[in-house]
Design a protein around this motif. Structure first.
Motif, short mmCIF file in Angstrom:
data_model
loop_
_atom_site.label_atom_id
_atom_site.label_comp_id
_atom_site.label_asym_id
_atom_site.label_seq_id
_atom_site.Cartn_x
_atom_site.Cartn_y
_atom_site.Cartn_z
N THR A 77 23.74 -131.51 12.62
CA THR A 77 24.52 -131.37 13.85
C THR A 77 25.04 -129.95 14.00
OG1 THR A 77 25.18 -133.69 13.76
CG2 THR A 77 26.54 -132.26 15.11
N HIS A 78 25.33 -129.31 12.89
CA HIS A 78 25.84 -127.94 12.91
C HIS A 78 24.73 -126.90 12.80
CE1 HIS A 78 30.04 -129.04 12.94
NE2 HIS A 78 29.79 -129.93 11.99
N GLY A 79 23.47 -127.35 12.92
CA GLY A 79 22.35 -126.41 12.92
C GLY A 79 21.90 -125.94 11.55
N GLN A 80 22.43 -126.53 10.50
CA GLN A 80 22.05 -126.15 9.14
C GLN A 80 20.90 -127.06 8.69
OE1 GLN A 80 25.77 -126.57 7.09
NE2 GLN A 80 26.63 -124.73 7.99
N VAL A 81 19.77 -126.91 9.35
CA VAL A 81 18.66 -127.85 9.21
C VAL A 81 18.03 -127.79 7.82
CG1 VAL A 81 16.49 -128.63 10.22
CG2 VAL A 81 18.27 -127.70 11.68
N GLN A 82 17.86 -126.61 7.28
CA GLN A 82 17.25 -126.49 5.94
C GLN A 82 18.12 -127.17 4.89
OE1 GLN A 82 14.10 -124.89 5.69
NE2 GLN A 82 14.13 -126.00 3.77
N ASP A 83 19.43 -126.94 4.94
CA ASP A 83 20.35 -127.60 4.00
C ASP A 83 20.36 -129.11 4.23
OD1 ASP A 83 21.04 -125.16 2.86
OD2 ASP A 83 22.76 -124.88 4.19
N ALA A 84 20.32 -129.50 5.50
CA ALA A 84 20.30 -130.93 5.84
C ALA A 84 19.04 -131.59 5.26
CB ALA A 84 20.35 -131.11 7.35
N LEU A 85 17.91 -130.91 5.36
CA LEU A 85 16.67 -131.48 4.83
C LEU A 85 16.76 -131.66 3.32
CD1 LEU A 85 13.80 -132.50 5.24
CD2 LEU A 85 13.01 -130.13 4.96
N ASP A 139 4.68 -129.54 32.98
CA ASP A 139 6.10 -129.25 33.16
C ASP A 139 6.87 -129.85 32.00
OD1 ASP A 139 5.85 -127.89 35.56
OD2 ASP A 139 5.98 -129.72 36.75
N LEU A 140 7.65 -129.02 31.31
CA LEU A 140 8.48 -129.50 30.21
C LEU A 140 9.88 -129.75 30.75
CD1 LEU A 140 7.44 -127.15 27.28
CD2 LEU A 140 6.54 -129.39 27.85
N LEU A 141 10.43 -130.91 30.46
CA LEU A 141 11.79 -131.24 30.86
C LEU A 141 12.72 -130.75 29.77
CD1 LEU A 141 13.89 -132.82 32.55
CD2 LEU A 141 13.30 -134.82 31.17
N ILE A 142 13.68 -129.93 30.13
CA ILE A 142 14.63 -129.40 29.17
C ILE A 142 15.81 -130.36 29.09
CG2 ILE A 142 16.14 -127.46 28.56
CD1 ILE A 142 13.10 -126.86 28.49
N ASP A 143 16.08 -130.85 27.90
CA ASP A 143 17.19 -131.78 27.67
C ASP A 143 18.44 -130.94 27.45
OD1 ASP A 143 19.01 -133.63 26.86
OD2 ASP A 143 17.87 -134.37 25.16
N THR A 144 19.26 -130.81 28.47
CA THR A 144 20.44 -129.96 28.38
C THR A 144 21.60 -130.62 27.67
OG1 THR A 144 21.13 -130.70 30.57
CG2 THR A 144 19.87 -128.64 30.46
N GLY A 145 21.44 -131.87 27.27
CA GLY A 145 22.50 -132.56 26.56
C GLY A 145 22.30 -132.53 25.05
N ALA A 146 21.31 -131.79 24.58
CA ALA A 146 21.03 -131.75 23.15
C ALA A 146 20.60 -130.34 22.78
CB ALA A 146 19.95 -132.77 22.79
N ASP A 147 20.39 -130.12 21.49
CA ASP A 147 19.99 -128.79 21.04
C ASP A 147 18.49 -128.66 20.93
OD1 ASP A 147 20.39 -129.06 17.43
OD2 ASP A 147 19.74 -130.52 18.91
N ARG A 148 17.74 -129.65 21.42
CA ARG A 148 16.28 -129.59 21.34
C ARG A 148 15.70 -129.89 22.71
NH1 ARG A 148 15.85 -133.78 16.82
NH2 ARG A 148 14.55 -134.66 18.42
N SER A 149 14.46 -129.62 22.88
CA SER A 149 13.77 -129.89 24.14
C SER A 149 13.07 -131.24 24.07
CB SER A 149 12.74 -128.80 24.43
OG SER A 149 13.37 -127.57 24.54
#
Length: 195
Positions: A62-70, A174-184
């Protein structure tokens, strides 16, 4: 629920399960800082407990620390290889790191572990697996120039949704951008054509 769980934690402060449930409840309410503190408490009390590892990994992601999370998520996966939430989390973390083959493998384990009566209802997971396997080791997106620089991306706004023109397997999409999350996210139509 939080009041009762907080009271239970006061009565039995060594209960890892109470702290994990408290973290989960905070997380469900969007109170991520409090959730992280509760998960960390559960993890500190019992670092090899898969559910505590899961909570910490989810908080780190959630805090973007994906490598540590993995890293912590994989420890949870090793301890509880059939836990569906752990499998989905590890799959998502692999995906965020661009390790699509690994993500597809873990999500296949998730689908295989579902009860037979639910396997047919796992359409979203099955489509995601198909989508991830379609990359076959290729880079899904490339940015010309310095990736760390700020880039302007032309977009259109349709029905309060942001759409970005792109090419998927040589075809315009067309890619829909999900503006409610940190990913597309991409539209279902695009995912069906990406094979």
């Amino acid at each position: 629920a939080i009041d009762r769980l907080t009271r239970a934690a006061e009565i039995d402060p060594d209960s890892v399960e109470v702290h994990r449930l408290l973290g989960r409840t905070y997380y469900a309410q969007g109170r991520t800082d409090e959730a992280e503190a509760a998960y960390q408490d559960a993890y500190t009390r019992h670092p090899q407990w898969a559910r505590a590892e899961f909570g910490v990994a989810r908080s780190l992601a959630t805090h973007g620390q994906v490598q540590d999370a993995l890293k912590i998520g994989l420890a949870a996966y090793a301890a509880a290889p059939r836990d569906p939430e752990v499998l989905v989390l590890v799959g998502e973390l692999y995906e965020r790191l661009g390790r699509f083959d690994d993500a597809a493998k873990v999500l296949e384990e998730y689908v295989a572990g579902l009860p037979r009566r639910l396997r047919g209802e796992s359409e979203v997971a099955s489509l995601k697996i198909k989508f991830l396997k379609a990359f076959k080791g290729r880079t899904p997106a490339a940015i010309d120039g310095d990736p760390a620089a700020v880039h302007t991306v032309p977009f259109t706004l349709r029905e309060r949704k942001i759409l970005v023109a792109a090419q998927v397997n040589g075809r315009r999409a067309d890619l829909l951008i999900d503006t409610g999350a940190d990913r597309s996210a991409i539209t279902r139509d695009t995912s069906m054509r990406a094979d």
